[in-house]
Scaffold this motif. Structure first.
Motif, PDB file in Angstrom:
ATOM      1  N   ILE A   1      -3.401   2.274   9.567  1.00  0.00           N
ATOM      2  CA  ILE A   1      -2.077   2.901   9.634  1.00  0.00           C
ATOM      3  C   ILE A   1      -2.111   4.258   8.934  1.00  0.00           C
ATOM      4  O   ILE A   1      -1.623   5.264   9.459  1.00  0.00           O
ATOM      5  CB  ILE A   1      -1.021   1.976   8.993  1.00  0.00           C
ATOM      6  CG1 ILE A   1      -0.737   0.772   9.897  1.00  0.00           C
ATOM      7  CG2 ILE A   1       0.261   2.734   8.679  1.00  0.00           C
ATOM      8  CD1 ILE A   1       0.181  -0.278   9.280  1.00  0.00           C
TER       9      ILE A   1
ATOM     10  N   ARG B   1      -4.682  -3.896   8.694  1.00  0.00           N
ATOM     11  CA  ARG B   1      -4.077  -2.728   9.334  1.00  0.00           C
ATOM     12  C   ARG B   1      -3.780  -1.573   8.378  1.00  0.00           C
ATOM     13  O   ARG B   1      -3.496  -0.463   8.813  1.00  0.00           O
ATOM     14  CB  ARG B   1      -2.757  -3.111  10.020  1.00  0.00           C
ATOM     15  CG  ARG B   1      -2.943  -3.943  11.253  1.00  0.00           C
ATOM     16  CD  ARG B   1      -1.652  -4.168  11.997  1.00  0.00           C
ATOM     17  NE  ARG B   1      -1.893  -5.028  13.135  1.00  0.00           N
ATOM     18  CZ  ARG B   1      -1.916  -6.355  13.073  1.00  0.00           C
ATOM     19  NH1 ARG B   1      -1.653  -6.964  11.945  1.00  0.00           N
ATOM     20  NH2 ARG B   1      -2.188  -7.080  14.146  1.00  0.00           N
ATOM     21  N   GLY B   2      -3.803  -1.854   7.067  1.00  0.00           N
ATOM     22  CA  GLY B   2      -3.307  -0.868   6.100  1.00  0.00           C
ATOM     23  C   GLY B   2      -3.926   0.511   6.240  1.00  0.00           C
ATOM     24  O   GLY B   2      -3.225   1.498   6.482  1.00  0.00           O
TER      25      GLY B   2
ATOM     26  N   HIS C   1       7.526   2.960  -5.027  1.00  0.00           N
ATOM     27  CA  HIS C   1       8.731   3.219  -4.223  1.00  0.00           C
ATOM     28  C   HIS C   1       9.689   4.141  -4.996  1.00  0.00           C
ATOM     29  O   HIS C   1      10.268   5.072  -4.440  1.00  0.00           O
ATOM     30  CB  HIS C   1       9.453   1.901  -3.903  1.00  0.00           C
ATOM     31  CG  HIS C   1       8.833   1.135  -2.775  1.00  0.00           C
ATOM     32  ND1 HIS C   1       8.952   1.524  -1.463  1.00  0.00           N
ATOM     33  CD2 HIS C   1       8.088   0.006  -2.768  1.00  0.00           C
ATOM     34  CE1 HIS C   1       8.306   0.652  -0.689  1.00  0.00           C
ATOM     35  NE2 HIS C   1       7.778  -0.277  -1.460  1.00  0.00           N
TER      36      HIS C   1
ATOM     37  N   GLN D   1       6.914   8.171   7.497  1.00  0.00           N
ATOM     38  CA  GLN D   1       5.489   7.897   7.694  1.00  0.00           C
ATOM     39  C   GLN D   1       4.696   8.156   6.416  1.00  0.00           C
ATOM     40  O   GLN D   1       3.807   7.387   6.051  1.00  0.00           O
ATOM     41  CB  GLN D   1       4.939   8.741   8.836  1.00  0.00           C
ATOM     42  CG  GLN D   1       5.498   8.334  10.193  1.00  0.00           C
ATOM     43  CD  GLN D   1       4.748   8.968  11.344  1.00  0.00           C
ATOM     44  OE1 GLN D   1       3.989   9.907  11.147  1.00  0.00           O
ATOM     45  NE2 GLN D   1       4.955   8.458  12.532  1.00  0.00           N
TER      46      GLN D   1
ATOM     47  N   ASP E   1       5.817   7.986   3.328  1.00  0.00           N
ATOM     48  CA  ASP E   1       6.127   6.893   2.397  1.00  0.00           C
ATOM     49  C   ASP E   1       5.266   5.665   2.709  1.00  0.00           C
ATOM     50  O   ASP E   1       4.719   5.032   1.809  1.00  0.00           O
ATOM     51  CB  ASP E   1       7.611   6.488   2.507  1.00  0.00           C
ATOM     52  CG  ASP E   1       8.533   7.490   1.840  1.00  0.00           C
ATOM     53  OD1 ASP E   1       8.031   8.480   1.265  1.00  0.00           O
ATOM     54  OD2 ASP E   1       9.767   7.293   1.905  1.00  0.00           O
ATOM     55  N   LEU E   2       5.168   5.338   3.982  1.00  0.00           N
ATOM     56  CA  LEU E   2       4.379   4.172   4.386  1.00  0.00           C
ATOM     57  C   LEU E   2       2.909   4.358   4.002  1.00  0.00           C
ATOM     58  O   LEU E   2       2.274   3.448   3.455  1.00  0.00           O
ATOM     59  CB  LEU E   2       4.514   3.935   5.897  1.00  0.00           C
ATOM     60  CG  LEU E   2       3.693   2.795   6.487  1.00  0.00           C
ATOM     61  CD1 LEU E   2       4.036   1.458   5.842  1.00  0.00           C
ATOM     62  CD2 LEU E   2       3.912   2.717   8.004  1.00  0.00           C
TER      63      LEU E   2
ATOM     64  N   ILE F   1       2.459   3.899   0.234  1.00  0.00           N
ATOM     65  CA  ILE F   1       2.560   2.492  -0.165  1.00  0.00           C
ATOM     66  C   ILE F   1       1.307   1.715   0.265  1.00  0.00           C
ATOM     67  O   ILE F   1       0.798   0.876  -0.480  1.00  0.00           O
ATOM     68  CB  ILE F   1       3.837   1.852   0.429  1.00  0.00           C
ATOM     69  CG1 ILE F   1       5.084   2.447  -0.232  1.00  0.00           C
ATOM     70  CG2 ILE F   1       3.811   0.328   0.288  1.00  0.00           C
ATOM     71  CD1 ILE F   1       5.244   2.120  -1.704  1.00  0.00           C
ATOM     72  N   GLU F   2       0.808   2.017   1.456  1.00  0.00           N
ATOM     73  CA  GLU F   2      -0.399   1.316   1.917  1.00  0.00           C
ATOM     74  C   GLU F   2      -1.601   1.627   1.014  1.00  0.00           C
ATOM     75  O   GLU F   2      -2.405   0.745   0.718  1.00  0.00           O
ATOM     76  CB  GLU F   2      -0.733   1.684   3.367  1.00  0.00           C
ATOM     77  CG  GLU F   2       0.282   1.200   4.398  1.00  0.00           C
ATOM     78  CD  GLU F   2       0.279  -0.318   4.604  1.00  0.00           C
ATOM     79  OE1 GLU F   2      -0.600  -1.006   4.056  1.00  0.00           O
ATOM     80  OE2 GLU F   2       1.195  -0.806   5.298  1.00  0.00           O
TER      81      GLU F   2
ATOM     82  N   GLU G   1      -5.266  -4.093  -4.491  1.00  0.00           N
ATOM     83  CA  GLU G   1      -6.119  -5.178  -3.998  1.00  0.00           C
ATOM     84  C   GLU G   1      -7.525  -5.096  -4.573  1.00  0.00           C
ATOM     85  O   GLU G   1      -8.257  -6.087  -4.576  1.00  0.00           O
ATOM     86  CB  GLU G   1      -6.176  -5.144  -2.461  1.00  0.00           C
ATOM     87  CG  GLU G   1      -4.924  -5.763  -1.847  1.00  0.00           C
ATOM     88  CD  GLU G   1      -4.816  -5.523  -0.354  1.00  0.00           C
ATOM     89  OE1 GLU G   1      -5.717  -4.896   0.233  1.00  0.00           O
ATOM     90  OE2 GLU G   1      -3.795  -5.955   0.221  1.00  0.00           O
TER      91      GLU G   1
ATOM     92  N   VAL H   1      -0.489  -5.896  -7.245  1.00  0.00           N
ATOM     93  CA  VAL H   1      -0.414  -6.063  -5.806  1.00  0.00           C
ATOM     94  C   VAL H   1       0.982  -6.526  -5.373  1.00  0.00           C
ATOM     95  O   VAL H   1       1.464  -6.175  -4.298  1.00  0.00           O
ATOM     96  CB  VAL H   1      -1.542  -7.010  -5.343  1.00  0.00           C
ATOM     97  CG1 VAL H   1      -1.232  -8.448  -5.653  1.00  0.00           C
ATOM     98  CG2 VAL H   1      -1.893  -6.798  -3.909  1.00  0.00           C
ATOM     99  N   ASP H   2       1.666  -7.271  -6.227  1.00  0.00           N
ATOM    100  CA  ASP H   2       3.018  -7.712  -5.882  1.00  0.00           C
ATOM    101  C   ASP H   2       4.075  -6.904  -6.613  1.00  0.00           C
ATOM    102  O   ASP H   2       5.227  -7.314  -6.686  1.00  0.00           O
ATOM    103  CB  ASP H   2       3.176  -9.207  -6.173  1.00  0.00           C
ATOM    104  CG  ASP H   2       2.887  -9.536  -7.624  1.00  0.00           C
ATOM    105  OD1 ASP H   2       2.372  -8.654  -8.341  1.00  0.00           O
ATOM    106  OD2 ASP H   2       3.186 -10.665  -8.048  1.00  0.00           O
TER     107      ASP H   2
ATOM    108  N   LEU I   1       5.024  -3.074  -6.500  1.00  0.00           N
ATOM    109  CA  LEU I   1       4.871  -1.670  -6.117  1.00  0.00           C
ATOM    110  C   LEU I   1       6.179  -0.907  -6.276  1.00  0.00           C
ATOM    111  O   LEU I   1       6.315   0.199  -5.775  1.00  0.00           O
ATOM    112  CB  LEU I   1       4.368  -1.580  -4.666  1.00  0.00           C
ATOM    113  CG  LEU I   1       2.964  -2.162  -4.438  1.00  0.00           C
ATOM    114  CD1 LEU I   1       2.620  -2.176  -2.961  1.00  0.00           C
ATOM    115  CD2 LEU I   1       1.921  -1.368  -5.203  1.00  0.00           C
TER     116      LEU I   1
ATOM    117  N   GLU J   1      -3.662 -10.925  11.158  1.00  0.00           N
ATOM    118  CA  GLU J   1      -2.582 -10.890  10.181  1.00  0.00           C
ATOM    119  C   GLU J   1      -2.856  -9.886   9.063  1.00  0.00           C
ATOM    120  O   GLU J   1      -2.004  -9.650   8.213  1.00  0.00           O
ATOM    121  CB  GLU J   1      -2.361 -12.284   9.584  1.00  0.00           C
ATOM    122  CG  GLU J   1      -1.772 -13.258  10.581  1.00  0.00           C
ATOM    123  CD  GLU J   1      -1.431 -14.605   9.960  1.00  0.00           C
ATOM    124  OE1 GLU J   1      -0.889 -14.636   8.852  1.00  0.00           O
ATOM    125  OE2 GLU J   1      -1.721 -15.623  10.612  1.00  0.00           O
TER     126      GLU J   1
ATOM    127  N   ALA K   1      -1.112  -0.242  -2.259  1.00  0.00           N
ATOM    128  CA  ALA K   1      -1.403  -1.663  -2.074  1.00  0.00           C
ATOM    129  C   ALA K   1      -2.913  -1.882  -2.014  1.00  0.00           C
ATOM    130  O   ALA K   1      -3.447  -2.831  -2.594  1.00  0.00           O
ATOM    131  CB  ALA K   1      -0.737  -2.184  -0.804  1.00  0.00           C
TER     132      ALA K   1
END
Lengths: 146, 111
Positions: free
Chosen positions: A117, A113-114, A26, A50, A52-53, A56-57, A64, A19-20, A22, A110, A60
């Motif tokens: 998105i 949203r992953g 990338h 977009q 790439d995002l 990554i989401e 998790e 999780v920490d 990635l 907080e 992640a």
């Protein structure tokens, strides 16, 4: 119905992700787009950012669901076609689930949203639990109107 | 990821972030914002000039920081967002609460 023409670029990577951590994901994306440029492909910059995002989401999210916060083994395949870009993930994390909508949580939230998105970015998102130990994810983003 | 803290005036803090603001960095960034607020600097500017990538966890850290700053009577503003930061802020409609400015100076001067 997808076109059957072969992909311009394919990149396959087998990664250990946490999780920490990635960086491998990338790195795979950077190599993928670099190969695409070498072959003269010029996908729109915004679509590339977009995609790439979204990748990554998903990575992640997979991490998790790793058992006991540990690492996962992740097979990632990135494919660029003339009209679209796709990502396939195969991982050994625990089962995940897809939210029903792309609705964002409240602006004060907080987290959460992953996947919303991802849903807003991609044209197709599929998730499947495969057997008892694997997950399969598929993303498709059109680069031109379908 | 590195965070550089600048204290340009009483009550204000500028956090210059270098590197990706993702899951790896999110808790450190949020802690740095909360520390600044706890130290009497609730006017926080987060400088994204050297941040090439933000994900949903990074946004979460900024939202947590914004809440802390406002609770303490201040605000959290974004300076120098790149194209990727602008894209995710617009996509999530968080550009309505995380207000962006072209420079750190403009973010500090904003009412």
């Amino acid at each position: 119905m997808q076109l059957t023409s072969p992909p311009v670029v394919v990149r396959r990577a087998q990664l250990q992700a946490r999780v920490d951590r990635l960086e491998g994901v990338h790195g795979a994306l950077e190599h993928f787009w670099s190969n695409a440029e070498d072959r003269g492909a010029q996908p729109p910059y915004n679509a590339r950012m977009q995609f790439d995002l979204a990748v990554i989401e998903i990575a992640a999210n997979i991490c998790e669901h790793a058992a006991h916060g540990g690492g996962v083994t992740l097979e990632l395949e990135l494919s660029l076609y003339g009209d679209r870009v796709e990502a396939r993930f195969d991982d050994d994390a625990g089962p995940a689930s897809l939210p029903a909508t792309s609705e964002m949580p409240s602006q004060a939230a907080e987290s959460g949203r992953g996947l919303a998105i991802v849903r807003r970015i991609v044209d197709e998102l599929r998730y499947e639990r495969v057997g008892e130990h694997h997950n399969s994810w598929f993303l498709r983003k059109q680069l031109q109107p379908e | 990821m590195r965070i550089l803290l600048e204290t340009p005036s009483d009550g204000a803090a500028v956090l210059h972030i270098h590197g990706r603001l993702d899951l790896t960095a999110a808790s450190d960034v949020k802690s740095a914002i909360l520390r600044a607020v706890d130290n009497g600097r609730p006017q926080v500017v987060v400088d994204l000039k050297d941040v090439p990538f933000i994900d949903s966890s990074g946004l979460g850290a900024l939202i947590g920081g914004l809440r802390a700053a406002r609770t303490a009577g201040g605000d959290l503003r974004i300076a120098n967002p790149g194209p990727q930061a602008r894209m995710i802020l617009e996509l999530t409609t968080l550009d309505r609460v995380l207000v962006t400015h072209e420079t750190v100076e403009a973010a500090l001067a904003a009412d």
